[in-house]
Design a protein around this motif. Structure first.
Motif, PDB file in Angstrom:
ATOM      1  N   SER A   1       0.858  -1.186   0.000  1.00  0.00           N
ATOM      2  CA  SER A   1       0.000   0.000   0.000  1.00  0.00           C
ATOM      3  C   SER A   1       0.895   1.237   0.000  1.00  0.00           C
ATOM      4  O   SER A   1       2.101   1.146   0.209  1.00  0.00           O
ATOM      5  CB  SER A   1      -0.943   0.008   1.213  1.00  0.00           C
ATOM      6  OG  SER A   1      -0.229   0.194   2.411  1.00  0.00           O
TER       7      SER A   1
ATOM      8  N   THR B   1      -0.152   4.369   1.613  1.00  0.00           N
ATOM      9  CA  THR B   1      -0.725   5.369   2.514  1.00  0.00           C
ATOM     10  C   THR B   1      -0.185   5.208   3.924  1.00  0.00           C
ATOM     11  O   THR B   1      -0.044   4.098   4.414  1.00  0.00           O
ATOM     12  CB  THR B   1      -2.264   5.221   2.547  1.00  0.00           C
ATOM     13  OG1 THR B   1      -2.767   5.405   1.229  1.00  0.00           O
ATOM     14  CG2 THR B   1      -2.908   6.236   3.467  1.00  0.00           C
TER      15      THR B   1
ATOM     16  N   GLN C   1     -10.021   8.758   1.783  1.00  0.00           N
ATOM     17  CA  GLN C   1      -9.496   7.533   1.198  1.00  0.00           C
ATOM     18  C   GLN C   1     -10.283   6.341   1.697  1.00  0.00           C
ATOM     19  O   GLN C   1     -10.843   6.370   2.807  1.00  0.00           O
ATOM     20  CB  GLN C   1      -8.024   7.324   1.571  1.00  0.00           C
ATOM     21  CG  GLN C   1      -7.083   8.101   0.705  1.00  0.00           C
ATOM     22  CD  GLN C   1      -5.650   7.668   0.908  1.00  0.00           C
ATOM     23  OE1 GLN C   1      -5.107   7.840   1.985  1.00  0.00           O
ATOM     24  NE2 GLN C   1      -5.051   7.129  -0.138  1.00  0.00           N
TER      25      GLN C   1
ATOM     26  N   VAL D   1      -9.422   2.079   1.585  1.00  0.00           N
ATOM     27  CA  VAL D   1      -8.484   1.037   1.178  1.00  0.00           C
ATOM     28  C   VAL D   1      -8.977  -0.288   1.721  1.00  0.00           C
ATOM     29  O   VAL D   1      -9.382  -0.378   2.893  1.00  0.00           O
ATOM     30  CB  VAL D   1      -7.057   1.346   1.687  1.00  0.00           C
ATOM     31  CG1 VAL D   1      -6.095   0.228   1.334  1.00  0.00           C
ATOM     32  CG2 VAL D   1      -6.556   2.672   1.113  1.00  0.00           C
TER      33      VAL D   1
ATOM     34  N   TYR E   1      -7.958  -4.440   2.128  1.00  0.00           N
ATOM     35  CA  TYR E   1      -6.903  -5.446   2.140  1.00  0.00           C
ATOM     36  C   TYR E   1      -7.584  -6.812   2.207  1.00  0.00           C
ATOM     37  O   TYR E   1      -8.780  -6.898   2.456  1.00  0.00           O
ATOM     38  CB  TYR E   1      -6.009  -5.294   3.375  1.00  0.00           C
ATOM     39  CG  TYR E   1      -5.441  -3.910   3.589  1.00  0.00           C
ATOM     40  CD1 TYR E   1      -4.271  -3.526   2.963  1.00  0.00           C
ATOM     41  CD2 TYR E   1      -6.074  -3.001   4.437  1.00  0.00           C
ATOM     42  CE1 TYR E   1      -3.737  -2.259   3.181  1.00  0.00           C
ATOM     43  CE2 TYR E   1      -5.545  -1.740   4.658  1.00  0.00           C
ATOM     44  CZ  TYR E   1      -4.377  -1.377   4.019  1.00  0.00           C
ATOM     45  OH  TYR E   1      -3.850  -0.127   4.228  1.00  0.00           O
TER      46      TYR E   1
ATOM     47  N   GLY F   1     -10.224  -3.532   5.963  1.00  0.00           N
ATOM     48  CA  GLY F   1     -10.063  -2.273   5.260  1.00  0.00           C
ATOM     49  C   GLY F   1     -10.460  -1.111   6.141  1.00  0.00           C
ATOM     50  O   GLY F   1     -10.817  -1.287   7.309  1.00  0.00           O
TER      51      GLY F   1
ATOM     52  N   ASN G   1      -2.760   3.753  -3.766  1.00  0.00           N
ATOM     53  CA  ASN G   1      -3.985   4.055  -3.022  1.00  0.00           C
ATOM     54  C   ASN G   1      -4.425   5.477  -3.347  1.00  0.00           C
ATOM     55  O   ASN G   1      -3.798   6.430  -2.932  1.00  0.00           O
ATOM     56  CB  ASN G   1      -3.772   3.907  -1.518  1.00  0.00           C
ATOM     57  CG  ASN G   1      -3.319   2.532  -1.127  1.00  0.00           C
ATOM     58  OD1 ASN G   1      -2.311   2.380  -0.464  1.00  0.00           O
ATOM     59  ND2 ASN G   1      -4.034   1.507  -1.529  1.00  0.00           N
TER      60      ASN G   1
END
Length: 166
Positions: free
Chosen positions: A39, A41, A64, A66, A68, A72, A135
């Motif tokens: 990532s 960020t 944002q 994100v 995973y 997340g 990201n």
């Protein structure tokens, strides 16, 4: 002449994943961050970093989200300072208490949802080391203005938390 910064790491906070400690904001709040090569960020739990007392904090209109494989998060993006200490430079405790590098106006994402904190295990967040555009951030300026959010910033997080967020 180049400078080498040795960032001490540990694998205690994230079930074997490596973590490093950075210090955020005017209060230099220490946060243990998972070093993540997948990532891009720097993201922290809002409870680990006291954003409300940070005199360096500048809110933005960026948010944002994100995801995973393990979970997340979503949240506001702010700018503040990041201090990095290098404990290996000297044995002199007075010199070790001074930041080796301070990055001003650095980009930091915040997560305020307790449910989303589980993404980080016992760590305070993640330090994304991947390439810059992995990201993406989303500029919500127009949306915030349409919704009459004043000031039109994503911090403090202007969205109502659902029962699944906490």
């Amino acid at each position: 002449m180049s400078t080498v910064l040795k960032l001490p790491i540990t694998n205690v906070y994230a079930k074997g994943d490596y973590c490093a400690t950075l210090h955020l904001g005017s209060e230099k709040s220490p946060v243990n961050l998972i070093i993540d090569s997948g990532s891009s960020t720097l993201v922290v739990k809002e409870t680990s970093y006291q954003a409300s007392t940070d005199k360096h904090l500048t809110p933005t209109t960026i948010a944002q989200e994100v995801n995973y494989g393990i979970g997340g998060w979503n949240g506001p993006v702010i700018h503040s300072s990041i201090s990095i200490y290098d404990d290996s430079i000297t044995e002199d405790r007075a010199k070790r208490s001074q930041p080796c590098i301070t990055l001003e106006n650095a980009t930091i994402a915040l997560v305020s949802s307790e449910k989303q904190y589980a993404t980080f295990g016992l760590a305070d967040g993640m330090l994304g080391m991947a390439y810059h555009h992995l990201n993406k951030g989303f500029n919500l300026s127009d949306y915030l203005q349409e919704q009459k959010v004043a000031p039109a910033h994503t911090y403090p997080w202007p969205f109502i938390k659902s029962s699944t967020d906490s």
